[in-house]
Design a protein around this motif. Structure first.
Motif, PDB file in Angstrom:
ATOM      1  N   ILE A  11       0.817  -1.147  -0.001  1.00  9.77           N
ATOM      2  CA  ILE A  11      -0.005   0.014  -0.055  1.00  9.77           C
ATOM      3  C   ILE A  11       0.946   1.314  -0.159  1.00  9.77           C
ATOM      4  CG2 ILE A  11      -0.131   0.009   2.480  1.00  9.77           C
ATOM      5  CD1 ILE A  11      -3.229   1.001   2.027  1.00  9.77           C
ATOM      6  N   ALA A  12       0.606   2.226  -0.759  1.00 12.98           N
ATOM      7  CA  ALA A  12       1.283   3.455  -0.900  1.00 12.98           C
ATOM      8  C   ALA A  12       2.783   3.333  -1.200  1.00 12.98           C
ATOM      9  CB  ALA A  12       1.290   4.424   0.425  1.00 12.98           C
ATOM     10  N   SER A  13       3.002   2.083  -2.032  1.00 15.13           N
ATOM     11  CA  SER A  13       4.565   2.235  -2.651  1.00 15.13           C
ATOM     12  C   SER A  13       4.902   2.770  -3.841  1.00 15.13           C
ATOM     13  CB  SER A  13       4.639   0.550  -2.822  1.00 15.13           C
ATOM     14  OG  SER A  13       4.035   0.201  -3.762  1.00 15.13           O
ATOM     15  N   PHE A 111       1.225  -6.759 -19.102  1.00 12.82           N
ATOM     16  CA  PHE A 111       1.532  -6.880 -17.751  1.00 12.82           C
ATOM     17  C   PHE A 111       0.188  -7.007 -16.814  1.00 12.82           C
ATOM     18  CE2 PHE A 111       4.949  -4.582 -19.322  1.00 12.82           C
ATOM     19  CZ  PHE A 111       5.973  -4.684 -18.675  1.00 12.82           C
ATOM     20  N   MET A 112       0.096  -7.420 -15.552  1.00 19.23           N
ATOM     21  CA  MET A 112      -0.947  -7.612 -14.732  1.00 19.23           C
ATOM     22  C   MET A 112      -0.615  -6.929 -13.385  1.00 19.23           C
ATOM     23  SD  MET A 112      -2.380 -11.318 -15.779  1.00 19.23           S
ATOM     24  CE  MET A 112      -4.005 -11.124 -15.054  1.00 19.23           C
ATOM     25  N   ASP A 113      -1.386  -6.085 -13.042  1.00 21.85           N
ATOM     26  CA  ASP A 113      -1.218  -5.368 -11.679  1.00 21.85           C
ATOM     27  C   ASP A 113      -2.303  -6.093 -10.754  1.00 21.85           C
ATOM     28  OD1 ASP A 113      -1.155  -3.440  -9.702  1.00 21.85           O
ATOM     29  OD2 ASP A 113      -2.314  -1.780 -10.931  1.00 21.85           O
ATOM     30  N   ILE A 114      -1.312  -6.670  -9.871  1.00 26.55           N
ATOM     31  CA  ILE A 114      -2.244  -7.590  -8.770  1.00 26.55           C
ATOM     32  C   ILE A 114      -1.717  -6.867  -7.326  1.00 26.55           C
ATOM     33  CG2 ILE A 114      -2.813  -9.550  -7.840  1.00 26.55           C
ATOM     34  CD1 ILE A 114      -2.620 -10.849 -10.739  1.00 26.55           C
ATOM     35  N   PRO A 115      -2.288  -6.369  -6.804  1.00 23.17           N
ATOM     36  CA  PRO A 115      -1.932  -5.913  -5.149  1.00 23.17           C
ATOM     37  C   PRO A 115      -1.411  -6.908  -4.252  1.00 23.17           C
ATOM     38  CG  PRO A 115      -3.919  -4.661  -5.964  1.00 23.17           C
ATOM     39  CD  PRO A 115      -3.554  -5.512  -6.968  1.00 23.17           C
ATOM     40  N   LEU A 116      -2.327  -7.942  -4.406  1.00 25.17           N
ATOM     41  CA  LEU A 116      -1.877  -9.372  -3.673  1.00 25.17           C
ATOM     42  C   LEU A 116      -1.379 -10.520  -4.124  1.00 25.17           C
ATOM     43  CD1 LEU A 116      -4.773  -9.089  -0.904  1.00 25.17           C
ATOM     44  CD2 LEU A 116      -2.512  -8.116  -0.801  1.00 25.17           C
ATOM     45  N   LEU A 117      -0.687  -9.990  -5.274  1.00 28.27           N
ATOM     46  CA  LEU A 117       0.040 -11.158  -6.249  1.00 28.27           C
ATOM     47  C   LEU A 117       0.656 -12.325  -5.574  1.00 28.27           C
ATOM     48  CD1 LEU A 117       1.816 -10.271  -9.404  1.00 28.27           C
ATOM     49  CD2 LEU A 117       2.634 -12.182  -7.944  1.00 28.27           C
ATOM     50  N   LEU A 131       8.543  -5.798  -8.424  1.00 31.72           N
ATOM     51  CA  LEU A 131       7.878  -5.159  -7.104  1.00 31.72           C
ATOM     52  C   LEU A 131       8.230  -3.745  -6.776  1.00 31.72           C
ATOM     53  CD1 LEU A 131       6.751  -6.000  -4.066  1.00 31.72           C
ATOM     54  CD2 LEU A 131       9.366  -6.701  -3.575  1.00 31.72           C
ATOM     55  N   VAL A 132       7.560  -3.154  -6.592  1.00 24.27           N
ATOM     56  CA  VAL A 132       7.596  -1.779  -6.151  1.00 24.27           C
ATOM     57  C   VAL A 132       7.826  -1.696  -4.717  1.00 24.27           C
ATOM     58  CG1 VAL A 132       7.060   0.784  -6.416  1.00 24.27           C
ATOM     59  CG2 VAL A 132       6.002  -1.093  -7.977  1.00 24.27           C
ATOM     60  N   ALA A 133       9.110  -1.121  -4.431  1.00 21.33           N
ATOM     61  CA  ALA A 133       9.438  -1.280  -2.881  1.00 21.33           C
ATOM     62  C   ALA A 133       9.562   0.353  -2.295  1.00 21.33           C
ATOM     63  CB  ALA A 133      10.715  -2.048  -2.771  1.00 21.33           C
ATOM     64  N   VAL A 134       9.475   0.347  -1.195  1.00 26.53           N
ATOM     65  CA  VAL A 134       9.606   1.687  -0.486  1.00 26.53           C
ATOM     66  C   VAL A 134       9.767   1.202   1.032  1.00 26.53           C
ATOM     67  CG1 VAL A 134       7.102   1.867  -0.028  1.00 26.53           C
ATOM     68  CG2 VAL A 134       8.682   3.986  -0.261  1.00 26.53           C
ATOM     69  N   ASP A 135      10.470   1.936   1.823  1.00 22.24           N
ATOM     70  CA  ASP A 135      10.630   1.715   3.089  1.00 22.24           C
ATOM     71  C   ASP A 135       9.651   1.964   3.883  1.00 22.24           C
ATOM     72  OD1 ASP A 135      11.195   4.310   4.420  1.00 22.24           O
ATOM     73  OD2 ASP A 135      12.920   4.506   3.275  1.00 22.24           O
ATOM     74  N   LYS A 136       9.554   1.497   5.191  1.00 24.35           N
ATOM     75  CA  LYS A 136       8.289   1.739   6.181  1.00 24.35           C
ATOM     76  C   LYS A 136       7.993   2.874   6.272  1.00 24.35           C
ATOM     77  CE  LYS A 136       6.110  -0.686   9.738  1.00 24.35           C
ATOM     78  NZ  LYS A 136       6.182  -1.599  10.723  1.00 24.35           N
ATOM     79  N   GLU A 137       9.037   3.888   6.817  1.00 29.75           N
ATOM     80  CA  GLU A 137       8.884   5.277   7.109  1.00 29.75           C
ATOM     81  C   GLU A 137       8.017   5.975   5.934  1.00 29.75           C
ATOM     82  OE1 GLU A 137       8.861   6.354  10.250  1.00 29.75           O
ATOM     83  OE2 GLU A 137       9.189   4.280  10.527  1.00 29.75           O
ATOM     84  N   ALA A 152      -0.960   5.765  13.753  1.00 37.93           N
ATOM     85  CA  ALA A 152      -1.234   4.423  14.100  1.00 37.93           C
ATOM     86  C   ALA A 152      -2.224   3.645  12.992  1.00 37.93           C
ATOM     87  CB  ALA A 152      -2.344   4.641  15.435  1.00 37.93           C
ATOM     88  N   GLU A 153      -2.989   4.348  12.546  1.00 35.74           N
ATOM     89  CA  GLU A 153      -3.990   3.675  11.306  1.00 35.74           C
ATOM     90  C   GLU A 153      -3.008   3.354  10.157  1.00 35.74           C
ATOM     91  OE1 GLU A 153      -8.388   5.807  11.125  1.00 35.74           O
ATOM     92  OE2 GLU A 153      -6.846   7.110  10.773  1.00 35.74           O
ATOM     93  N   ALA A 154      -1.970   3.975   9.849  1.00 34.64           N
ATOM     94  CA  ALA A 154      -1.224   3.937   8.775  1.00 34.64           C
ATOM     95  C   ALA A 154      -0.257   2.485   8.951  1.00 34.64           C
ATOM     96  CB  ALA A 154      -0.316   4.798   8.446  1.00 34.64           C
ATOM     97  N   GLU A 155       0.243   2.595  10.342  1.00 28.67           N
ATOM     98  CA  GLU A 155       1.111   1.408  10.839  1.00 28.67           C
ATOM     99  C   GLU A 155       0.164   0.170  10.640  1.00 28.67           C
ATOM    100  OE1 GLU A 155       2.370   3.110  14.299  1.00 28.67           O
ATOM    101  OE2 GLU A 155       4.292   3.776  13.628  1.00 28.67           O
ATOM    102  N   LEU A 156      -1.022   0.421  10.940  1.00 31.52           N
ATOM    103  CA  LEU A 156      -1.909  -0.892  11.139  1.00 31.52           C
ATOM    104  C   LEU A 156      -2.251  -1.563   9.742  1.00 31.52           C
ATOM    105  CD1 LEU A 156      -3.386  -2.090  13.663  1.00 31.52           C
ATOM    106  CD2 LEU A 156      -5.587  -0.869  12.813  1.00 31.52           C
ATOM    107  N   ARG A 157      -2.467  -0.687   8.792  1.00 32.20           N
ATOM    108  CA  ARG A 157      -2.804  -1.206   7.537  1.00 32.20           C
ATOM    109  C   ARG A 157      -1.508  -1.763   6.935  1.00 32.20           C
ATOM    110  NH1 ARG A 157      -7.997   0.194   5.024  1.00 32.20           N
ATOM    111  NH2 ARG A 157      -8.901   0.994   6.672  1.00 32.20           N
ATOM    112  N   ILE A 158      -0.176  -1.293   7.152  1.00 37.25           N
ATOM    113  CA  ILE A 158       1.102  -1.663   6.683  1.00 37.25           C
ATOM    114  C   ILE A 158       1.140  -3.145   7.353  1.00 37.25           C
ATOM    115  CG2 ILE A 158       3.594  -1.452   6.568  1.00 37.25           C
ATOM    116  CD1 ILE A 158       2.582   1.569   6.140  1.00 37.25           C
TER     117      ILE A 158
END
Length: 199
Positions: A11-13, A111-117, A131-137, A152-158
């Motif tokens: 999410i948000a990567s 290409f196929m864009d599948i978030p939970l591939l 894989l599009v990668a981004v660090d947690k912060e 807190a909500e953002a951390e929960l989703r991640i």
């Protein structure tokens, strides 16, 4: 032989940005989220299956799926979550397979864009996984800015997603999106050049 590339990321990567660049370069992309929306639209396969499973209480006054209500119901109990996942994943997988097979007849590379591939076990569908990668912060900051979540909500989703390190093990190519937009676009451009060179 057709080459099929899977694109995924947390999410948000920045996955949407990567997909937009791939489309700009002229490639077809099957977007799993769009397919799900079509299937959930009034009269669609998922729409009918969800009503059958959970009743008409999940509809709004216009007779369309009330997404917040449905989401609340699904996440209210582990049983509902499992029931929904089983039901939806089966129908979504069938539809994505149909669209994949149709495109494979006309496209050399798509290409196929599948978030939970990786989580939903689509790995063996693809010749490569990007894989599009981004660090947690960075992910937390972007998610807070984009969805107006608290930290807190953002951390929960991640936290609810598969850890990035696990995903990296399955990836053919990791697109690092911790830098600027220009840097990300350059990586995608290079990856597409490499891809066509491998044909």
């Amino acid at each position: 032989m057709t080459k099929i590339i899977g694109v995924t990321g947390g999410i948000a990567s920045g996955k949407s940005t990567v997909v937009a660049e791939i489309r700009k370069a002229g490639y077809e992309v099957i977007d799993a989220d769009s397919v799900v929306h079509e299937l959930q639209a009034k009269g669609g396969k998922l729409y009918q299956a969800l009503i059958f499973a959970f009743g008409t209480g999940i509809l709004n006054a216009a007779g369309e799926l009330d997404r917040p209500k449905l989401s609340q119901l699904i996440f209210s109990s582990p049983e509902n979550r499992e029931k929904s996942a089983k039901l939806q994943n089966k129908i979504i997988r069938q539809e994505l397979a149909t669209r994949r097979d149709q495109l494979a007849q006309s496209q050399e590379i798509f290409f196929m864009d599948i978030p939970l591939l990786i989580e939903l076990d689509y790995v063996d569908w693809f010749d490569q996984i990007w894989l599009v990668a981004v660090d947690k912060e960075t992910q937390i900051k972007r998610l807070m800015a984009r969805n107006a979540y608290s930290k807190a909500e953002a951390e929960l989703r991640i936290a609810a997603q598969m850890p990035l390190e696990e995903k990296k093990k399955q990836a053919t190519l990791v697109l690092d999106n911790n830098g600027t937009l220009t840097e990300l676009v350059e990586q995608v451009s290079q990856a597409l050049t490499d891809l066509t060179a491998q044909k």
